[in-house]
Design a protein around this motif. Sequence first.
Motif, PDB file in Angstrom:
ATOM      1  N   ILE A  51       0.817  -1.215   0.000  1.00 10.38           N
ATOM      2  CA  ILE A  51       0.000   0.000   0.000  1.00 10.38           C
ATOM      3  C   ILE A  51       0.860   1.280   0.000  1.00 10.38           C
ATOM      4  N   ARG A  52       1.980   1.236   0.716  1.00  9.68           N
ATOM      5  CA  ARG A  52       2.912   2.361   0.726  1.00  9.68           C
ATOM      6  C   ARG A  52       4.327   1.819   0.564  1.00  9.68           C
ATOM      7  N   TYR A 163      -4.732   7.176  -5.967  1.00  9.11           N
ATOM      8  CA  TYR A 163      -3.467   6.910  -5.263  1.00  9.11           C
ATOM      9  C   TYR A 163      -3.254   5.437  -4.977  1.00  9.11           C
ATOM     10  N   GLN A 201     -12.859  -4.486   1.035  1.00 10.78           N
ATOM     11  CA  GLN A 201     -12.313  -3.135   0.810  1.00 10.78           C
ATOM     12  C   GLN A 201     -13.438  -2.110   0.773  1.00 10.78           C
ATOM     13  N   THR A 233     -14.238  -2.358   5.377  1.00  9.83           N
ATOM     14  CA  THR A 233     -14.289  -0.916   5.484  1.00  9.83           C
ATOM     15  C   THR A 233     -15.534  -0.360   4.790  1.00  9.83           C
ATOM     16  N   ASN A 235     -17.263   2.708   2.683  1.00 10.14           N
ATOM     17  CA  ASN A 235     -16.901   3.871   1.882  1.00 10.14           C
ATOM     18  C   ASN A 235     -17.954   4.946   2.043  1.00 10.14           C
ATOM     19  N   PRO A 260     -13.180   5.968   6.037  1.00 10.31           N
ATOM     20  CA  PRO A 260     -11.999   6.718   5.611  1.00 10.31           C
ATOM     21  C   PRO A 260     -12.356   7.975   4.813  1.00 10.31           C
ATOM     22  N   GLN A 262      -9.844  10.497   3.883  1.00  9.83           N
ATOM     23  CA  GLN A 262      -8.647  10.773   3.053  1.00  9.83           C
ATOM     24  C   GLN A 262      -8.247  12.241   2.980  1.00  9.83           C
ATOM     25  N   ARG A 274     -12.137  10.139  -5.134  1.00 12.07           N
ATOM     26  CA  ARG A 274     -13.107   9.690  -4.137  1.00 12.07           C
ATOM     27  C   ARG A 274     -14.442  10.247  -4.620  1.00 12.07           C
ATOM     28  N   ASP A 300      -9.370   7.103   7.912  1.00 14.21           N
ATOM     29  CA  ASP A 300      -8.015   7.097   7.353  1.00 14.21           C
ATOM     30  C   ASP A 300      -7.809   8.441   6.666  1.00 14.21           C
ATOM     31  N   ILE A 302      -4.802  10.844   4.229  1.00  9.45           N
ATOM     32  CA  ILE A 302      -3.504  10.928   3.534  1.00  9.45           C
ATOM     33  C   ILE A 302      -3.059  12.390   3.515  1.00  9.45           C
ATOM     34  N   PHE A 331      -1.498   8.740   7.333  1.00 10.53           N
ATOM     35  CA  PHE A 331      -0.356   8.410   6.482  1.00 10.53           C
ATOM     36  C   PHE A 331       0.039   9.643   5.683  1.00 10.53           C
ATOM     37  N   TYR A 332       1.291   9.671   5.197  1.00 14.11           N
ATOM     38  CA  TYR A 332       1.578  10.662   4.162  1.00 14.11           C
ATOM     39  C   TYR A 332       1.583   9.952   2.818  1.00 14.11           C
ATOM     40  N   TYR A 333       1.333  10.702   1.774  1.00 15.38           N
ATOM     41  CA  TYR A 333       1.173  10.118   0.449  1.00 15.38           C
ATOM     42  C   TYR A 333       2.446   9.431  -0.017  1.00 15.38           C
ATOM     43  N   SER A 334       2.279   8.229  -0.537  1.00 17.86           N
ATOM     44  CA  SER A 334       3.389   7.453  -1.081  1.00 17.86           C
ATOM     45  C   SER A 334       3.006   7.068  -2.508  1.00 17.86           C
ATOM     46  N   ARG A 336       2.555   5.245  -5.865  1.00 15.91           N
ATOM     47  CA  ARG A 336       2.604   3.837  -6.277  1.00 15.91           C
ATOM     48  C   ARG A 336       2.581   3.784  -7.793  1.00 15.91           C
TER      49      ARG A 336
END
Length: 437
Positions: A51-52, A163, A201, A233, A235, A260, A262, A274, A300, A302, A331-334, A336
């Motif tokens: 995921i990251r 993302y 998910q 989860t 949405n 989440p 985001q 989203r 969650d 980002i 989290f911080y954005y990673s 992908r």
Amino acid sequence: MKMKSVYIETYGCQMNVADTEVVFSILGAAGYGRTEDITKADVIMANTCSIRDNAEQRIWGRLEQFNIQRKSRKGVLVGILGCMAERLKDALLDSGKVDIVAGPDSYRRLPELISAAAEGTPQMDVILSREETYAEISPVRTDKNGVSAFISIMRGCNNVCSYCVVPFTRGSERSRSLSTIVREACECAAQGYKEITLLGQNVDSYSFEGQDFADLLGKVAETVPSVRIRFSTSNPQDISGKVLDTMASHPNICHHIHLPVQSGSDRILEKMRRRYTRQAYLDKVRAIREKMPDCAISTDVIAGFCSETVEEHEMTLSLFREVGFDAAYMFYYSERSGTLAARKYPDDVPLEEKTRRLEEIIALQNSLSLESNRRDVGRRFTVLVEGPSKRDEADLCGRNPQNKMCVWKDSSHKAGDFVEVEVTDCTQATLLCRLVE
Ligand code: SAH
Ligand code: SF4
Ligand code: F3S
């Protein structure tokens, strides 16, 4: 001949925990025993997460350790399962550190892949399926306390959040048959499990022969009335009034929703693909609280997504304040590779700034968690005992329906009991309680 044994480390989300339990079941049927001692294992595997970037870096580090075993003991095989297997494919085999690469939909073939790899040729199966749900497989449960069980109700994801790597690693969404889910819930209850978490998910898009998630949730709750039901989860665009009504009308469904968000900025939400706005999210939160005033909401987020400005980041902070989340994964954005965001938008918020924004969100959430816990002081909850508390063996710990960790002095109960407690004090992470006789 001695029975061969397999050791599996699990990373990533709860879906991976559930998948590891399916893998143990498939390998068990093929004659492999389970070991928790890596130095005794014939097959060493990691069920991985992509995921990251830091999730993947951790696995590369673990592979070095696995290879110490692989080199020092003849015949030991190393396998990579799960999302990183699916994403990196040949790159894992090319590293020379891995004998088996198996994506999330190829676990039925693991016995075959292991046998073939034992002949000396590395094996890979990363084919994704449109149908596989491992529906009829009874997982080998791994919860140490024997209290809480996960049940996968669907696999894959059809959303295209820009993302996110999950649609690439898990493939398209498919729902598992309702009857096999209900049957698995009954098995869990018969084995003494007291809590079941339904996993997907995007659980609200569950659909099987005309039955939706609310139907499934209600059916499971009614079938095992003495078991606590959770799910994850949800949405924000999909969670329905019908699901909220089902939660409100079944006493064994926990009042906790993981929703989440985001980002708190509409421009960023749109770039993330989203399918809701800030206002629509806030409306959902209001609807939840109107129906269930005691419902906990976690999220969650980002920090530092592509092109996010300081003002947009502050909108995330203000949304957090407005909602007053009970808990959050931050989290911080990673970036992908292969995702829409990686192809279309430069990853242009400097790491230092992403970290700063993330820390700001974490500091705010810490204070919101404390406030949320303070509101509970004086309240009573039914808590499911998980076992002795980590800090003090004379204390027990367990979660209340809102998923908050509770700790109290107790010498008369054990893991799996439901007990009544009253909150007397709290920290940011824990409700400190006393037993109500
Ligand atoms: N299906 C769930 C999320 C699963 S991934 C949902 O839609 O809510 C869990 C969380 O990881 C996401 O909610 C998101 O906050 C975070 N995440 C996903 N991709 C990420 C990325 N590229 N960088 C940072 N965080 C990410
Ligand atoms: Fe990823 Fe979005 Fe699917 Fe969640 S809903 S798994 S964030 S693509
Ligand atoms: Fe990670 Fe795959 Fe879960 S990427 S978060 S293990 S679905």
